[in-house]
Design a protein around this motif. Structure first.
Motif: not given
Length: 360
Positions: A105-133
């Motif tokens: 959103k804009g220039d920041k990244w966060g995470y959503i769940n499969q319901a589309g809910k923002m579960v981790i706020d878009a506070d990061y310059l960049y994010t990577f995939a979840f793997r092994e937790g």
């Protein structure tokens, strides 16, 4: 009485926490193949029947029952029937992995769940995939940036102190400190010292590393950091299906996890084994060979990719179709050959060790 009151309050707190637990979204995981027709992306099933008509200017492969599509300049998600599940509202969005997708959103990244809910706020310059937790995230620090790791709830579990970071695989993740890389465990402890110019993820118990700088050589280490396949190659691929491609001088060889050649011949280009077969180019045409080097599907295609779920995309002229392991064309080549889609397909199934999709 006070003790009973405290116990009651404690139970209420526990129950409230239970109610806040994320509800699991059940989605249809039927196989859908990303295809391109007349410049637009859509999806077909294993039999080649168009299930979601080509209509998107940009789209991803399906992962965990959802695919990213771009509509009117925004990314959202559809299910395997083409229904909009998460409305297009993001400036950019990734595929789902382990129940989370990165969104911008804009220039920041966060995470959503499969319901589309923002579960981790878009506070990061960049994010990577979840793997092994865990997932690597990049945060601003002074005039620069540092990488650390968060868990599924967004809790920072490994402090941002790295100059770069990668996915966890087989319990370890490559991180960069200064100009070189080492490997940490899930507590953030540096188990393999920083010493490699480049470092890849672990596959089949081994990780590809480069030593001696940009123009150095490549070998493979085990979980202890021991170089078990001597660094001697100018280029290499990760292991997949127990085989890696390595380049020495001007030709490529295929080796097993002990470093021994699996096929007594050399190749002009690398290839990847999947489900026991690998595409191979012979006299300008692509066929498929087994791990003994026997060509089991005769060279007849202009290009080809890996087998997933018993089928593989192949190029005929400028068109894309799919074959089975006997070489039979199970989806006639009528779609555009789109290298972007093929690269997505290959990367996903060789880097995230997903189960082969099954038709439902």
């Amino acid at each position: 009485m006070k003790r009973l009151l405290y116990l009651t309050l404690a139970l209420l707190t526990i129950c409230a926490a239970c109610n806040r637990e994320e509800k699991k979204v059940v989605l249809d995981n039927s196989l859908r193949l990303l295809v391109k027709f007349n410049g637009k992306y859509g999806y077909c099933d294993r039999g080649g029947t168009t299930v979601i008509p080509p209509q998107f200017g940009s789209a991803s492969i399906f992962s965990e029952g959802l695919a990213t599509v771009r509509v009117n300049g925004k990314d959202g998600y559809i299910d395997t029937n083409g229904n909009t599940v998460i409305p297009p509202s993001f400036d950019s969005a990734s595929i789902f992995l382990n129940g989370r997708a990165s969104v911008r959103k804009g220039d920041k990244w966060g995470y959503i769940n499969q319901a589309g809910k923002m579960v981790i706020d878009a506070d990061y310059l960049y994010t990577f995939a979840f793997r092994e937790g865990l997932a690597a995230v990049i945060v601003a620090e002074g005039s620069g940036a540092k990488a650390g790791y968060i868990d599924y709830r967004g809790k920072l579990v490994i402090k941002p102190r790295f100059d770069d970071a990668s996915l966890f695989s087989e319990g370890l993740a490559a991180v960069k400190i200064g100009k070189n890389h080492g490997y940490i465990d899930k507590t953030g402890a540096l188990l393999i010292p920083v010493q490699f110019f480049e470092a890849a993820m672990f596959r089949d118990g081994l990780a590809m590393v480069k030593i001696n700088g940009k123009f150095g050589v490549i070998g493979f280490i085990d979980h202890s950091g021991k170089m078990v396949i001597t660094a001697q190659y100018s280029e290499a691929t990760n292991f997949n299906d127990g085989v890696a491609a390595v380049k020495k001088k001007d030709t490529w060889q295929l080796i097993d996890v002990t470093g021994k050649p699996v096929i007594d011949r050399e190749f002009a280009s690398p290839t990847v084994f999947s489900e026991g077969l690998a595409p191979v180019m012979i006299k300008g045409k692509v066929g498929y060979m087994d791990k003994k080097g026997k060509v089991v599907i005769k060279p007849q295609f202009d290009a080809g990719s890996i087998f997933v779920g018993g089928i593989a995309p192949v190029k005929v002229g400028e068109k894309c179709g799919y074959i089975d392991k006997t070489g039979k064309m199970v989806i006639e080549p009528r779609f555009e050959w789109d290298q972007r889609s093929i690269d997505q397909y290959t990367h996903y199934y060789t880097h995230f060790i997903a189960d082969s999709p099954k038709e439902k």
